[in-house]
Design a protein around this motif. Structure first.
Motif, PDB file in Angstrom:
ATOM      1  N   ASN A 108       0.593  -0.761  -0.178  1.00  0.00           N
ATOM      2  CA  ASN A 108      -0.214   0.243   0.254  1.00  0.00           C
ATOM      3  C   ASN A 108       0.519   1.376  -0.071  1.00  0.00           C
ATOM      4  O   ASN A 108       0.320   2.344  -0.269  1.00  0.00           O
ATOM      5  CB  ASN A 108      -0.732   0.190   1.206  1.00  0.00           C
ATOM      6  N   GLY A 158      11.645   9.635   7.572  1.00  0.00           N
ATOM      7  CA  GLY A 158      11.473   8.404   7.759  1.00  0.00           C
ATOM      8  C   GLY A 158      11.572   8.215   6.361  1.00  0.00           C
ATOM      9  O   GLY A 158      10.525   8.117   5.300  1.00  0.00           O
ATOM     10  N   GLY A 160      11.723   5.742   4.125  1.00  0.00           N
ATOM     11  CA  GLY A 160      11.427   3.973   3.531  1.00  0.00           C
ATOM     12  C   GLY A 160      10.962   3.598   2.459  1.00  0.00           C
ATOM     13  O   GLY A 160      10.959   4.741   0.872  1.00  0.00           O
ATOM     14  N   ASP A 181      16.375  10.762   8.719  1.00  0.00           N
ATOM     15  CA  ASP A 181      16.436   9.118   9.001  1.00  0.00           C
ATOM     16  C   ASP A 181      17.608   8.659   9.825  1.00  0.00           C
ATOM     17  O   ASP A 181      18.769   9.141  10.383  1.00  0.00           O
ATOM     18  CB  ASP A 181      16.262   8.401   7.752  1.00  0.00           C
ATOM     19  N   LYS A 185      21.190   6.634   4.464  1.00  0.00           N
ATOM     20  CA  LYS A 185      19.964   5.971   3.065  1.00  0.00           C
ATOM     21  C   LYS A 185      20.724   6.268   1.394  1.00  0.00           C
ATOM     22  O   LYS A 185      21.169   7.396   1.255  1.00  0.00           O
ATOM     23  CB  LYS A 185      18.846   6.498   3.739  1.00  0.00           C
ATOM     24  N   THR A 217       9.566   7.348  17.918  1.00  0.00           N
ATOM     25  CA  THR A 217       8.697   7.513  17.418  1.00  0.00           C
ATOM     26  C   THR A 217       7.602   8.496  18.217  1.00  0.00           C
ATOM     27  O   THR A 217       7.364   9.696  17.535  1.00  0.00           O
ATOM     28  CB  THR A 217       8.117   7.133  16.068  1.00  0.00           C
ATOM     29  N   ARG A 240       1.678   7.243  12.033  1.00  0.00           N
ATOM     30  CA  ARG A 240       0.929   7.142  12.880  1.00  0.00           C
ATOM     31  C   ARG A 240       0.537   7.468  13.700  1.00  0.00           C
ATOM     32  O   ARG A 240       0.866   8.934  14.009  1.00  0.00           O
ATOM     33  CB  ARG A 240       1.644   5.545  14.052  1.00  0.00           C
ATOM     34  N   VAL A 265      -3.981  10.009  10.801  1.00  0.00           N
ATOM     35  CA  VAL A 265      -3.557   8.356  11.635  1.00  0.00           C
ATOM     36  C   VAL A 265      -3.502   9.375  12.962  1.00  0.00           C
ATOM     37  O   VAL A 265      -4.178  10.577  12.995  1.00  0.00           O
ATOM     38  CB  VAL A 265      -2.467   7.918  11.488  1.00  0.00           C
TER      39      VAL A 265
HETATM   40  N1  NAD Z   1      -2.067   5.740   6.841  1.00  0.00           N
HETATM   41  C1  NAD Z   1      -1.924   4.891   5.931  1.00  0.00           C
HETATM   42  O1  NAD Z   1      -2.778   4.202   5.980  1.00  0.00           O
HETATM   43  C2  NAD Z   1      -0.367   3.689   6.244  1.00  0.00           C
HETATM   44  C3  NAD Z   1      -0.537   3.114   5.134  1.00  0.00           C
HETATM   45  C4  NAD Z   1       1.488   2.352   5.247  1.00  0.00           C
HETATM   46  C5  NAD Z   1       1.505   2.576   6.390  1.00  0.00           C
HETATM   47  N2  NAD Z   1       1.117   3.481   7.147  1.00  0.00           N
HETATM   48  C6  NAD Z   1       2.473   3.484   8.726  1.00  0.00           C
HETATM   49  O2  NAD Z   1       3.683   4.250   7.697  1.00  0.00           O
HETATM   50  C7  NAD Z   1       5.001   3.402   8.291  1.00  0.00           C
HETATM   51  C8  NAD Z   1       6.186   4.116   7.415  1.00  0.00           C
HETATM   52  O3  NAD Z   1       5.465   3.290   6.136  1.00  0.00           O
HETATM   53  P1  NAD Z   1       7.037   2.418   5.760  1.00  0.00           P
HETATM   54  O4  NAD Z   1       7.091   1.616   4.459  1.00  0.00           O
HETATM   55  O5  NAD Z   1       7.856   3.850   4.590  1.00  0.00           O
HETATM   56  O6  NAD Z   1       8.328   1.928   5.985  1.00  0.00           O
HETATM   57  P2  NAD Z   1       9.779   1.601   6.192  1.00  0.00           P
HETATM   58  O7  NAD Z   1      10.161   0.661   7.536  1.00  0.00           O
HETATM   59  O8  NAD Z   1      10.160   1.253   4.899  1.00  0.00           O
HETATM   60  O9  NAD Z   1      10.465   3.180   6.641  1.00  0.00           O
HETATM   61  C9  NAD Z   1      10.288   3.852   7.794  1.00  0.00           C
HETATM   62  C10 NAD Z   1      11.591   4.873   7.942  1.00  0.00           C
HETATM   63  O10 NAD Z   1      11.656   5.133   8.906  1.00  0.00           O
HETATM   64  C11 NAD Z   1      12.364   5.146   9.068  1.00  0.00           C
HETATM   65  N3  NAD Z   1      12.645   5.723  10.884  1.00  0.00           N
HETATM   66  C12 NAD Z   1      12.733   4.873  12.187  1.00  0.00           C
HETATM   67  N4  NAD Z   1      12.649   5.285  13.308  1.00  0.00           N
HETATM   68  C13 NAD Z   1      13.181   6.483  12.954  1.00  0.00           C
HETATM   69  C14 NAD Z   1      13.244   7.918  13.743  1.00  0.00           C
HETATM   70  N5  NAD Z   1      12.889   7.732  14.591  1.00  0.00           N
HETATM   71  N6  NAD Z   1      13.548   8.831  13.004  1.00  0.00           N
HETATM   72  C15 NAD Z   1      13.643   8.864  11.130  1.00  0.00           C
HETATM   73  N7  NAD Z   1      13.096   8.161  10.738  1.00  0.00           N
HETATM   74  C16 NAD Z   1      12.794   7.153  11.673  1.00  0.00           C
HETATM   75  C17 NAD Z   1      13.549   4.325   9.283  1.00  0.00           C
HETATM   76  O11 NAD Z   1      15.159   3.809   9.111  1.00  0.00           O
HETATM   77  C18 NAD Z   1      12.955   3.196   7.530  1.00  0.00           C
HETATM   78  O12 NAD Z   1      13.526   4.909   6.945  1.00  0.00           O
HETATM   79  C19 NAD Z   1       4.819   2.367   8.213  1.00  0.00           C
HETATM   80  O13 NAD Z   1       4.934   1.853   9.861  1.00  0.00           O
HETATM   81  C20 NAD Z   1       3.417   2.525   9.283  1.00  0.00           C
HETATM   82  O14 NAD Z   1       3.274   3.053  10.553  1.00  0.00           O
HETATM   83  C21 NAD Z   1       0.356   3.890   7.554  1.00  0.00           C
END
Ligand code: NAD
Ligand code: 3PG
Length: 409
Positions: A108, A158, A160, A181, A185, A217, A240, A265
């Motif tokens: 997603n 973040g 990712g 991040d 990266k 976080t 989140r 969220v």
């Molecule tokens: N709103 C929605 O419907 C929805 C949908 C999908 C995901 N999400 C949320 O989005 C988040 C991110 O998704 P993603 O696929 O990009 O995850 P991901 O794991 O690919 O990326 C997360 C990134 O955050 C970084 N990170 C972790 N802790 C950190 C901090 N304290 N400070 C800075 N960077 C930090 C990680 O190193 C990573 O690069 C998910 O964990 C999920 O909770 C929400």
């Protein structure tokens, strides 16, 4: 400790929160027909009752699998999170109980990135406020507080799967992208990684959060962080609800420190579409409020259904734990003309020796053996001749430190 050796029609699957029908179809195609499908999540007390008889459970972000729920889940083999986030599951408790947890880490992400891009454009133009006013019959034709995205700086927290896709899309409309991040990266396009959060907050016109829910976080953006942001900046959170201090954000909007926000969220979200949504942000016309729909597109949900149901059936059929989020990962070949024993145990010295000795004593020939461990548990998979499989399961179950043992034919 539980022993499982069941025909597929006896394997009970509970799917909650209206996961896409593609999940049901995938399970059925693989021979699993004993499926209970609910459109909502369940409160803890009801979940504790229902989960007792279930071998696999499928959830999304609203269902909390607490330690109490998992302890009651005597037969549970695996959890499928039909989403990215797994913070709603007590992963450590699941691991200790030998329950593997799977999710859909990518399916997603594009949907979230697209939504955020749209929100950036709308917020920079002040559209949410103009839209709300027009609905009330007010005509606010003015360029005040209305900007192009071109040349503005997007600060991504973040970087990712979602953050990187958003960065590329934002560059394509002429934005400058910087990110913070905790990991170093690989930067895509012309994005630049900054060394600390404060630097990013000070420089960006738009801040968008894409971090997981972790202790680090929690309230990552509070009063102090908003204070260092640019006057008139925009804040977007589709990660989140715990990541932004909502009261601090409401105050910043009240004082017009921020020009707008988009929040998908929330710290507390309604359990169903029938429950009222309450938030101090409801009063602000310049805030886009969405009901946690960042990943809620037909494309994403269909793909997630196929992906996670596929992982559950693979674990059930062949024992593979590849991409499990809380389990040692074991990639396994197809099982042919033999039986396969799956054994989850506490990771303590001597378990494998005990197993091998017990098998040797009973003349059980090991055709193949696979083992992975982490600091807490070990997962060993053993292929044996089917004639020996029941004895082997009995011996395996008697090994000290056994958490779970099951057999596949
Ligand atoms: N709103 C929605 O419907 C929805 C949908 C999908 C995901 N999400 C949320 O989005 C988040 C991110 O998704 P993603 O696929 O990009 O995850 P991901 O794991 O690919 O990326 C997360 C990134 O955050 C970084 N990170 C972790 N802790 C950190 C901090 N304290 N400070 C800075 N960077 C930090 C990680 O190193 C990573 O690069 C998910 O964990 C999920 O909770 C929400
Ligand atoms: O973690 C996720 O993937 C998102 O928060 C989406 O969750 P949902 O499936 O409950 O919409």
């Amino acid at each position: 400790m539980s022993k499982v050796s069941l025909s597929k029609d006896k394997i009970k699957i509970l799917l909650l929160e209206g996961v896409h029908q593609s999940a049901v179809e995938t399970l059925k195609r693989n021979g699993y027909s004993n499926i209970e499908y609910l459109k909502t999540s369940l409160p803890e007390s009801e979940l504790i009752e229902r989960i007792k008889h279930v071998h696999f459970v499928g959830i999304r972000s609203r269902t909390h699998l607490s330690e109490a729920v998992l302890n009651a889940a005597e037969k549970l083999v695996a959890v499928g999170c039909f989403c990215i986030g797994t913070n709603q599951v007590n992963l450590e408790a699941a691991k200790r109980l030998g329950i593997a947890v799977f999710n859909a880490p990518f399916s997603n992400t594009r949907s979230v990135a697209e939504l955020v891009l749209g929100e950036i454009l709308l917020l920079l133009r002040g559209i949410p406020k103009r839209n709300a006013m027009a609905h009330r019959g007010q005509w606010f034709k003015s360029a005040i507080g209305s900007f192009e995205a071109r040349g503005k700086t997007l600060g991504i927290i973040g970087y990712g799967h979602i953050g990187t896709q958003l960065g590329i899309m934002a560059e394509n409309i002429g934005m400058k992208v910087e990110f913070y991040d905790i990991e170093d990266k690989l930067t895509l396009g012309n994005a630049q990684q900054v060394q600390n959060l404060t630097q990013l907050l000070q420089r960006a016109d738009v801040i968008s959060l894409h971090v997981p829910e972790t202790p680090q976080t929690k309230n990552l953006i509070g009063m102090a962080e908003i204070e260092v942001m640019k006057q008139g900046a925009i804040l977007i959170n589709a990660s989140r609800g715990t990541v932004v201090d909502i009261d601090a954000l409401a105050e910043a909007l009240q004082h017009e420190k921020l020009a707008g926000a988009a929040i998908d969220v929330f710290p507390v979200e309604p359990k169903s579409n029938d429950e009222e949504f309450t938030s101090p942000l409801r009063e602000f016309d310049n805030v886009i409020l969405t009901p946690h729909v960042g990943g809620s597109t037909q494309e994403a949900q269909e793909n997630i259904g196929i992906e996670v149901a596929g992982k559950l059936t693979k674990y059930s059929d062949n024992g593979s734990t590849v991409t499990a989020v809380n389990f040692p990962e074991v990639s396994l070949p197809e099982l042919s003309n033999r039986s396969r024993l799956l054994h989850v145990h506490e990771n303590r010295p001597g378990v494998l020796t005990q197993i091998n000795q017990a098998f040797a004593q009973h003349g059980i020939n090991i055709a193949a053996q696979y083992l992975q461990t982490d600091d807490c548990i070990g997962y060993v998979v053993i292929d044996v001749d089917s004639d020996h499989s029941e004895v082997a399961l009995k011996e395996l179950s008697a090994v000290e430190g056994t958490i779970r043992a099951r057999i596949l034919h």
